[in-house]
Design a protein around this motif. Structure first.
Motif, mmCIF file in Angstrom:
data_model
loop_
_atom_site.group_PDB
_atom_site.id
_atom_site.type_symbol
_atom_site.label_atom_id
_atom_site.label_comp_id
_atom_site.label_asym_id
_atom_site.label_seq_id
_atom_site.Cartn_x
_atom_site.Cartn_y
_atom_site.Cartn_z
ATOM 1 N N GLY A 126 0.754 -1.279 0.058
ATOM 2 C CA GLY A 126 0.187 -0.095 0.040
ATOM 3 C C GLY A 126 1.221 1.214 0.209
ATOM 4 N N THR A 145 -3.374 -3.607 -0.388
ATOM 5 C CA THR A 145 -3.511 -4.977 -1.149
ATOM 6 C C THR A 145 -3.080 -6.182 -0.026
ATOM 7 O OG1 THR A 145 -3.806 -3.842 -2.963
ATOM 8 C CG2 THR A 145 -3.512 -6.524 -3.402
ATOM 9 N N GLN A 154 -7.934 -7.240 -1.767
ATOM 10 C CA GLN A 154 -7.484 -5.479 -1.385
ATOM 11 C C GLN A 154 -8.727 -5.364 -0.650
ATOM 12 O OE1 GLN A 154 -8.548 -4.920 -5.744
ATOM 13 N NE2 GLN A 154 -6.470 -4.619 -5.779
#
Length: 184
Positions: A126, A145, A154
């Motif tokens: 991220g 993610t 996600q």
């Protein structure tokens, strides 16, 4: 006598305190580094000589006013007691004084390799990840993610507790589960 007392009171109130030579008052420190590192590597070892952590970076700056270390292009490798390797990378990292908390900023990725063959690799990525090293937790208040083997999730934010093996994904969560042996 009253006039002398009034003059003394006025003088005491209007005289600035501290700041001069020999003064014991503490001036607020500026947010400027007191030392820096270039293309560095720092390793820490357990009592038995086993490598615990290695931190590499292109540049590092220590700020004494906040007791933080700012690292550009960090690569952090950490080994658990069981020998599991965790690698963290980002564009920038900010660590507190004792290294118990690290904020990864910009293209942050934390990957945990498992020493056991039956457990797949876990990767969290991220724009921002906050690592709590002593508690073995990773949190983010921004989209992330998560990849575990072939599975991909996600979420808008997350909290992962490695000790309790609990992952909490919040906000809009999407996931793809694939059977073992298939490729994404």
């Amino acid at each position: 006598m009253a006039l002398l007392a009034l003059a003394t009171y006025w003088l005491a109130r209007s005289t600035p305190t501290g700041g001069g030579p020999g003064s014991s008052s503490i001036r607020p420190s500026k947010h400027e580094p007191d030392y820096f590192l270039k293309n560095f590597s720092v390793k820490s070892f357990a009592g038995n000589g086993r490598l615990k952590t290695e931190i590499q970076g292109a540049e590092g700056y220590h700020y004494p006013d906040t007791d933080t270390l700012e690292i550009l292009n960090p690569r952090i490798r950490s080994y658990s007691e069981a020998g599991a390797l965790t690698v963290a990378t980002a564009k920038k990292a900010i660590s507190n004084g004792d290294g118990s908390q690290v904020q990864l900023i910009g293209d942050a990725v934390v990957t945990r390799e498992s020493p056991a063959k039956d457990q797949p690799k876990l990767e969290v990525s991220g724009d921002f990840l906050h690592i709590y090293a002593d508690e073995e937790k990773v949190k983010s208040d921004r989209p992330v993610t998560l990849k575990r083997g072939n599975d991909v999730f996600q979420a808008d934010n997350m909290e992962y507790d490695n000790l309790d093996r609990v992952l909490e994904l919040r906000g809009r969560v999407r996931g793809t589960l694939r059977p073992r042996g298939t490729t994404p």
